[in-house]
Every structure is written in C-alpha cells, then in structure tokens.
Design an enzyme around this catalytic site. Structure first.
Site, short mmCIF file in Angstrom:
data_model
loop_
_atom_site.label_atom_id
_atom_site.label_comp_id
_atom_site.label_asym_id
_atom_site.label_seq_id
_atom_site.Cartn_x
_atom_site.Cartn_y
_atom_site.Cartn_z
N GLU A 52 4.55 -1.94 -26.20
CA GLU A 52 5.28 -3.06 -26.79
C GLU A 52 5.93 -3.89 -25.69
OE1 GLU A 52 8.23 -1.75 -29.63
OE2 GLU A 52 8.88 -3.79 -30.07
N ASN A 206 5.41 -4.56 -39.28
CA ASN A 206 5.93 -3.32 -38.70
C ASN A 206 7.35 -3.11 -39.22
OD1 ASN A 206 6.33 -1.18 -36.45
ND2 ASN A 206 7.99 -2.63 -36.05
N GLU A 207 7.64 -1.91 -39.67
CA GLU A 207 8.99 -1.56 -40.13
C GLU A 207 9.57 -2.72 -40.96
OE1 GLU A 207 11.48 0.17 -37.04
OE2 GLU A 207 10.14 1.90 -36.91
N TYR A 277 10.44 9.56 -35.82
CA TYR A 277 11.09 9.85 -34.53
C TYR A 277 11.92 11.11 -34.67
CZ TYR A 277 9.79 5.35 -32.54
OH TYR A 277 9.08 4.28 -32.04
N GLU A 331 4.15 5.48 -34.93
CA GLU A 331 5.24 5.64 -33.95
C GLU A 331 5.80 7.04 -34.14
OE1 GLU A 331 8.21 2.55 -33.58
OE2 GLU A 331 6.73 0.98 -34.06
N GLN A 381 6.55 5.52 -26.66
CA GLN A 381 5.47 4.64 -26.29
C GLN A 381 4.83 5.16 -25.02
OE1 GLN A 381 6.69 0.49 -26.34
NE2 GLN A 381 7.81 0.70 -28.25
O1 AHR Z 1 9.46 2.13 -30.33
C1 AHR Z 1 10.65 1.42 -30.30
C2 AHR Z 1 10.96 0.76 -31.65
O2 AHR Z 1 11.15 1.75 -32.62
C3 AHR Z 1 9.88 -0.09 -32.24
O3 AHR Z 1 9.88 -1.38 -31.73
C4 AHR Z 1 10.21 -0.10 -33.70
O4 AHR Z 1 9.08 -0.26 -34.51
C5 AHR Z 1 10.89 1.24 -33.90
O5 AHR Z 1 12.09 1.12 -34.58
#
Ligand code: AHR
Length: 532
Positions: A52, A206-207, A277, A331, A381
C-alpha cells in the site's frame, strides 16, 4: 524436556496445575496423516501479498526510482523482486488498504514528471513534521511491471469510498481492453503497454465500514451492486466485496449478515474480504521485547482466526448454501502499537521476531485446513509495514523471520489438503487475563504428485515434542525437514545481523510407514517426503 511418561492425553488435559501441562507427555506423540483422504486444493493465492502507499512500503520498500544507486529493475528494488520470486509470491494486492478509497488511477499514469502530487490518506497519521504527499511515481504501469517481474497475479483494490462507478469501469477498460479497441486501450498503449494487463482480481472498495466510506452493510451492498453491474468484462473477473472486521470483539457477524441481506436477488461476489489482525494496539504489548505471558497472548489472539473463519462461513451459507462466494482474507498479521518503526516516517513498520514467525505458522495451518473456504489471503503488509517479510531502508534490506515461514510453507501451494490427527493436549498457558488454553501442536498437510508436505508449529516455550508420524497406509521413500527456531524467543533479524533467525536442516528418520523427528519448543518445522 522429553520425559517418557506414558500418560493418557485426557488425564493430562485435565491437569492444569502447571504453566505447561504437556511437559510430562512430551515423548512418543503419534500423529496420523490421512494421505488417502485428500480434500480441497490449497489455493496458491493463500500465500499472497499486499502493498500500500503507506509509510515506507511503496516508496523505498518497493520503488527506489530509476536513478537510484540501489540495485533496481526500472526503478523497482531488485532484491524485493528476487526474494518475492524465490518464495513464488502468487499475487500482489495494491494500492491499499485505506489509501485505495482516496486513489484516483489517472494520477498514476503518463509521464512521471507530469504526474500530480496528492494528499495521501495516511498523512494525518504521520508524526508531526513528516510529510506523506503522494508523488504518484508508482502507478498501474509500474505495479504491473512489478507483478510481471515477480510472476505474481495482480489484485487491484478499486476506489468506492471517493470514486464513481465510471472511474472504476474506465480503469478496468484501461487495463484489460484489447489493443486497438476502445480509446482507453490506445491510451494504455501510448503509455507503454500495448498488451492488456489482464487483471482478473478486483476489490470493490476496502473496509467500507471504516476508512472506505463508513457505510452500513446494507448501504455498501447497494454500492457494490451499483459498481459491478456495468463492469466491463474483458477478462473473466473475480470480484471481491468488502467483508467484516474479523478481529472486532464481536467478530462483526452483523456486517456479513447485513451485506448478504442487501445482496438478495443480485449476483453474489466471487470473494468476500475478511480482515483479521492480531490487534495489540489497544494493549501495552511491544513488538520486540516481551515475556512468556506476552508471547502466549499474541498466539492466543492469533488462533481466534479459526473460529472467525468458521463463523463467517456459516453465516454466508445461510444465504448461499452452495457457497459460491469464497473468503478472501486480504489483510492479516500481528499489529503492535507504535514504537518499533525502522524510522519514524515508516509508520506501521515493526520489529518482527520469532514470535511473529510462530504466529505465521499457526495462521497458515488454519488457512490450509480451511482450504475449501479460502480462495486468497494477503499478508499485511509485505514490506516495511505490520507483519512484514522484509524491512528496507535505502541500501539496507533484511528478510524477517516471517519471510522464512512463507518459504517453508510454499510447497503447500496448489497441493491437496489432507487431514492430520493427533492427541497432543492443549497447553495451559499464562496470558494477560490469567491462564488460558492454547492448542499444544498446530499442523497442516498436503499431497501432490506422490509428495507429502507436513508443516508443524510447537508454540510452547518449555516443552519439546518427539513425534512418530504415521502416513495413513502410505510408505515414505525419502524425507527431509527444515526447522525455524531460536533459543531466544525475542530473536529477530536486523540490518546488522541478517541471518540471526533462519531455517536449518532438521534431522528426520524414515521408517517405511512412519517418520520420526523431534519438534523442539518454539519452532516451526516443514517436512517434505516422497510417498508411495
Ligand atoms: O494495513 C494497514 C491498514 O489496515 C489498511 O490500510 C486498512 O485496510 C487496514 O485498516
């Protein structure tokens, strides 16, 4: 720690008096691999990537510029390309993340000196005095060049949050229309790429519940329908809808329910993005310095992924019994609070230790075991950000312990998952909220063309295991194993010490219908074996 006391697993599971209740069971653990019962194909895309426009990911991590002294291929960092090729990186997701919903693709085409400088979503998260203005030197042509160099399939996230369906459709035509057809294909040719890019994977936002538009699930479903109905089909598309924030305390099932409610009567997406996450940001846990309790806390939070996948999959099945829509975990990773950045401008970069490598092994085993549900996953990432495989700054570059786990698991890609049975009891471990139960052994296995791959992770800080692995009636012709471990749980690789944590050859004994090997504490082991 290998004490040969033949206690029954059930007895031990009940014995929670020790921090690690498995200690007394550690010898002669038997594992059975049901090699004759192959299941789903493990999509190679499970071992996928994400980059990103954020901190030091694109600029410096990937793109060093054509005039750089750092070895590069047309401006792309050469070692990044070489290492991504080495692990067979199957795909690359780009340009975000949160950045994607503020990105307008035309800014990144044409003569590089004429490209506009723009506000970047991440600017407001930069430390005071540091700038994140987007230079647009890395656009779709540079991205596609990178994908081709690596041999990775592109996965492009389109702007739904601040873009329009027209902008999206024009981008798709620009990328995929055959030369000499529409004007956008001519423009692409003028900008250096006569042949279409052939991009199949498109993320529709995204999100969208957060940085991608702060929408309700029903609102997003309406947007999704609007954005895809006139999609230009030059190439059989794989469209990915925004899915839930899987690491929310409640698992965010409401998003999945609401989205599929809103999609009733419409064509379902091919993929449904799930973000998961292992989010330590609200805790005092640090990336590079921790004790046993904090080691286990990260792993305990990480293995919740298993239930999150099952819960969302079951919910999706209520609307789509045939499960035409697959999960895309685009992610995932361990996300610590700020404090261990390579340099302050590289926000979200972290120290990656053995703990994160163990977490990676646990995660991949979960993905492999759910191969029937997951079409793709993308680590967040790949470089200089959160759960990275690489850290890069100027002419310095290092592979993190996470990189090595990707390398060790790569022969699962495209193989058929096979079940693994064992009776290793759960560990009773210290965690932030007191004692907790963590699976004492993580495994996944696959077969392809007479070869078996078995990966195993021992998350214990105390107890080694000695394993006898039965092959479900098959016979082993030969076997070799690699191990990733370190006596220091905080071990990491740095620019000064590139190879502190790296895989080593691991001893394995082949006994016709079984394999014998040790699985030391805090280790990931990958076994590859010929079977007949
Ligand atoms: O990976 C960092 C961020 O985490 C991304 O930009 C977003 O999609 C997520 O909240």
């Amino acid at each position: 720690m290998n004490r040969r006391t033949f206690l029954k697993a059930g007895t031990l599971a009940a014995c929670a008096a020790f921090a690690d209740s498995r200690t007394a069971f550690a010898a002669d653990t038997e594992i059975e691999i049901l090699t004759a019962e192959p299941g789903a194909l493990i999509s190679p895309h499970i071992y996928g990537h994400f980059i990103e426009h954020l901190g030091g990911v694109i600029y410096d991590g990937v793109w060093v510029g054509r005039d750089s002294k750092i070895p590069n291929v047309d401006g792309i960092r050469k070692q990044f390309v070489d290492d991504m090729k080495r692990i067979g990186a199957p795909n690359l997701r780009w340009p975000g993340g949160c950045f994607a919903d503020g990105y307008h693709w035309r800014d990144g085409i044409g003569k590089s000196s004429a490209r506009p400088r723009r506000y970047n979503f991440w600017q407001s998260r930069m430390p005071a005095g540091l700038d994140a203005t987007e230079s647009n030197q890395f656009g779709i042509h540079e991205f596609m060049h990178l994908c081709r160099l690596v041999g990775a399939e592109p996965y492009v996230a389109a702007n739904v949050g601040s873009g329009t369906p027209k902008e999206f459709h024009d981008w798709v035509s620009y990328c995929n229309a055959p030369a000499g057809t529409v004007s956008l294909a001519d423009e692409r040719a003028t900008n250096g790429d006569k042949d279409p890019f052939g991009i199949r994977y498109w993320g529709v936002g995204n999100e969208s519940w957060g940085c991608g538009g702060t929408m309700r699930p029903g609102e997003y479903a309406a947007k999704y329908r609007e954005f895809v109905t006139q999609f230009p089909v030059y190439k059989d598309p794989f469209l990915v809808a925004t899915g839930p924030r899987g690491h929310s305390a409640d698992g965010d099932i409401g998003w999945t329910t609401g989205f599929f409610e809103g999609m009733r009567g419409a064509t379902p997406p091919h993929g449904f993005s799930l973000h998961f996450y292992t989010d330590l940001r609200p805790t005092p846990l640090k990336a590079g310095s921790f004790d046993a309790r904090e080691w286990y806390e990260v792993l305990l939070r990480g293995v919740r992924l298993n239930k999150v996948i099952e819960d969302h999959w079951n919910e999706m099945g209520k609307f789509d019994a045939a499960h035409r829509t697959k999960l895309i975990v685009d992610e995932w990773g361990v996300w610590y609070a700020p404090g261990s950045e390579i340099t302050p401008a590289y926000i979200l970069s972290e120290t990656i230790t053995l703990r994160d490598a163990i977490h990676t092994g646990l995660t991949f085993d979960v993905f492999n075991r759910h191969a029937d549900k997951i079409a793709m996953a993308n680590v967040a990432q790949t470089v200089n950000c959160i759960h990275s495989l690489f850290l890069a700054q100027g002419d310095k570059f290092v592979r993190t312990p996470v990189y090595h786990v990707f390398d060790m698991y790569r022969s699962h890609m495209g193989a058929r998952q096979v079940p693994v049975r064992h009776r290793v009891p759960d560990l009773n471990v210290p965690a932030m909220a007191g004692q907790a139960s963590l699976p004492g052994l993580s495994t996944s296995a696959s077969v392809r063309d007479g070869r078996l791959t078995l990966t195993m992770t021992n998350p214990s800080l105390d107890a080694d295991l000695t394993l006898r692995i039965r092959l479900g009636g098959a016979h082993a012709t030969e076997a070799h194993a690699r191990i990733l471990t370190h006596q220091n749980m905080q071990a990491t690789n740095t620019f000064a010490d590139l190879d502190e944590v790296k895989p080593a050859v691991h001893s394995i004994k082949v006994a016709s219908d079984a394999l014998e090997l040790g699985l030391p504490k805090q280790s990931v082991v990958a076994v590859e074996c010929g079977i007949s």
